[in-house]
Design an enzyme around this catalytic site. Structure first.
Site, PDB file in Angstrom:
ATOM      1  CG  ASP A   9      -5.856  14.957 -45.872  1.00 13.72           C
ATOM      2  OD1 ASP A   9      -5.917  16.319 -45.126  1.00 13.72           O
ATOM      3  OD2 ASP A   9      -5.870  13.873 -45.201  1.00 13.72           O
ATOM      4  CG  ASP A  11      -2.881  16.311 -40.322  1.00 17.36           C
ATOM      5  OD1 ASP A  11      -1.607  16.042 -39.956  1.00 17.36           O
ATOM      6  OD2 ASP A  11      -3.291  17.491 -40.118  1.00 17.36           O
TER       7      ASP A  11
HETATM    8  C1  XBP Z   1      -6.646  17.579 -40.011  1.00 17.25           C
HETATM    9  C2  XBP Z   1      -7.092  17.790 -38.978  1.00 17.25           C
HETATM   10  C3  XBP Z   1      -6.318  18.713 -38.107  1.00 17.25           C
HETATM   11  C4  XBP Z   1      -5.222  18.136 -37.155  1.00 17.25           C
HETATM   12  C5  XBP Z   1      -4.739  19.284 -36.252  1.00 17.25           C
HETATM   13  O1  XBP Z   1      -7.853  16.791 -40.903  1.00 17.25           O
HETATM   14  O2  XBP Z   1      -8.366  17.723 -38.723  1.00 17.25           O
HETATM   15  O3  XBP Z   1      -7.057  19.411 -37.489  1.00 17.25           O
HETATM   16  O4  XBP Z   1      -5.889  17.177 -36.418  1.00 17.25           O
HETATM   17  O5  XBP Z   1      -4.346  20.423 -36.983  1.00 17.25           O
HETATM   18  P1  XBP Z   1      -7.695  16.661 -42.690  1.00 17.25           P
HETATM   19  P2  XBP Z   1      -4.392  21.871 -36.365  1.00 17.25           P
HETATM   20  O6  XBP Z   1      -6.238  15.733 -42.755  1.00 17.25           O
HETATM   21  O7  XBP Z   1      -8.905  16.305 -43.048  1.00 17.25           O
HETATM   22  O8  XBP Z   1      -7.054  18.065 -43.272  1.00 17.25           O
HETATM   23  O9  XBP Z   1      -4.054  21.654 -34.809  1.00 17.25           O
HETATM   24  O10 XBP Z   1      -3.214  22.365 -36.986  1.00 17.25           O
HETATM   25  O11 XBP Z   1      -5.745  22.351 -37.000  1.00 17.25           O
HETATM   26 MG    MG Z   2      -6.756  13.598 -43.396  1.00 17.85          MG
END
Ligand code: XBP
Ligand code: MG
Length: 254
Positions: A9, A11
């Site tokens: 993953d 973020d």
């Molecule tokens: C990450 C997210 C993303 C970011 C924003 O979740 O939820 O939505 O916060 O990204 P994970 P975008 O780590 O579970 O993948 O604005 O580009 O959608």
């Molecule tokens: Mg995440």
């Protein structure tokens, strides 16, 4: 089963991107559009229950802004806001604002040295992944990852397993040959629903999430001079860092 690939993953897992990255970029986009919306640190923690920036903005309007009258072209507004937010976010990464979490580079380099394949499965936009990899890892870091599954490549975002299914299919590997790395309950549910053993590294937004289904829950991946803490999971026999031998052990656990 032999460990063939690590699927990360982005973020919250590769880097702490949410509070001082995505959140600020959303707020700048809202200000630029003159909307008067402001997502503070606590509210953003609640909004993170919904994965995906466009989905999160819609959820915010539905749940928190009963006063807001949606324009007829609301979809177009969301798309414009999201494009602006992506621009602000990638600019911020370009300034080198967000570093990798402890142990991430070490583990990626160990995998590359030993021929364990790397992939990404994320909800965020491909441009954001490229910017983070380039600025936080190295200019050529996109080439370190054989498959990058991101954003709207699948119809349904985490906690649905779709993005992991896509990545496994493109890697041509079975879930039992891979380990996923996540930081959140939505991420864990997504990876588990695709049949993957999953390592969790928590952060401030996620440490109270339900991780009962994880292979191990750590505060971070650990560095030789900065041991990880095991928050839940099996005995690690004095290990201080999550490396490939320990990952192989986790993969072989029943
Ligand atoms: C990450 C997210 C993303 C970011 C924003 O979740 O939820 O939505 O916060 O990204 P994970 P975008 O780590 O579970 O993948 O604005 O580009 O959608
Ligand atoms: Mg995440």
């Amino acid at each position: 089963m032999t460990l063939k690939a690590l699927i990360f993953d982005v973020d919250g897992t590769l880097a702490d991107t949410e509070r001082d990255g995505h959140r600020l970029a959303f707020n700048r986009a809202f200000a630029e559009a003159g909307l008067g919306w402001e997502w503070n640190v606590d509210l953003y923690g609640e909004l993170l229950a919904v994965s995906g920036g466009k989905e999160r903005m819609r959820h915010y309007v539905d749940r928190y802004r009963p006063d807001y009258r949606k324009p007829v072209d609301f979809d177009a507004l969301i798309a414009r806001l999201h494009a602006a937010k992506t621009r602000y976010y990638t600019d911020l990464l370009g300034c080198g604002g967000i570093p990798l979490r402890p142990g991430v580079r070490r583990l990626l380099e160990e995998a590359r040295r030993t021929g364990v394949r790397l992939a990404i499965a994320t909800t965020t936009t491909p441009d954001n992944v490229s910017a983070l990899l380039q600025h936080a890892i190295s200019p050529d870091a996109e080439s370190w990852f054989e498959v990058i599954g991101a954003g709207d490549m699948v119809a349904t975002k985490k906690p649905a397993p779709d993005i992991y299914h896509l990545v496994l299919e493109r890697l041509r590997l079975a879930p039992a040959q891979c380990i996923a790395f996540e930081d959140s309950e939505n991420g864990l549910r997504s990876a588990r629903a695709a049949g993957l053993k999953t390592v969790i590294t928590v952060n401030d937004y996620t440490r109270r999430h339900n991780f009962h289904d994880a292979a191990i829950v750590l505060d971070h991946l650990g560095e030789p001079d900065r041991a990880f803490q095991v928050l839940a999971g099996p005995a690690v026999n004095g290990s201080k860092i999550l490396n490939l031998p320990l990952l192989r052990q986790l993969l072989s656990n029943p």
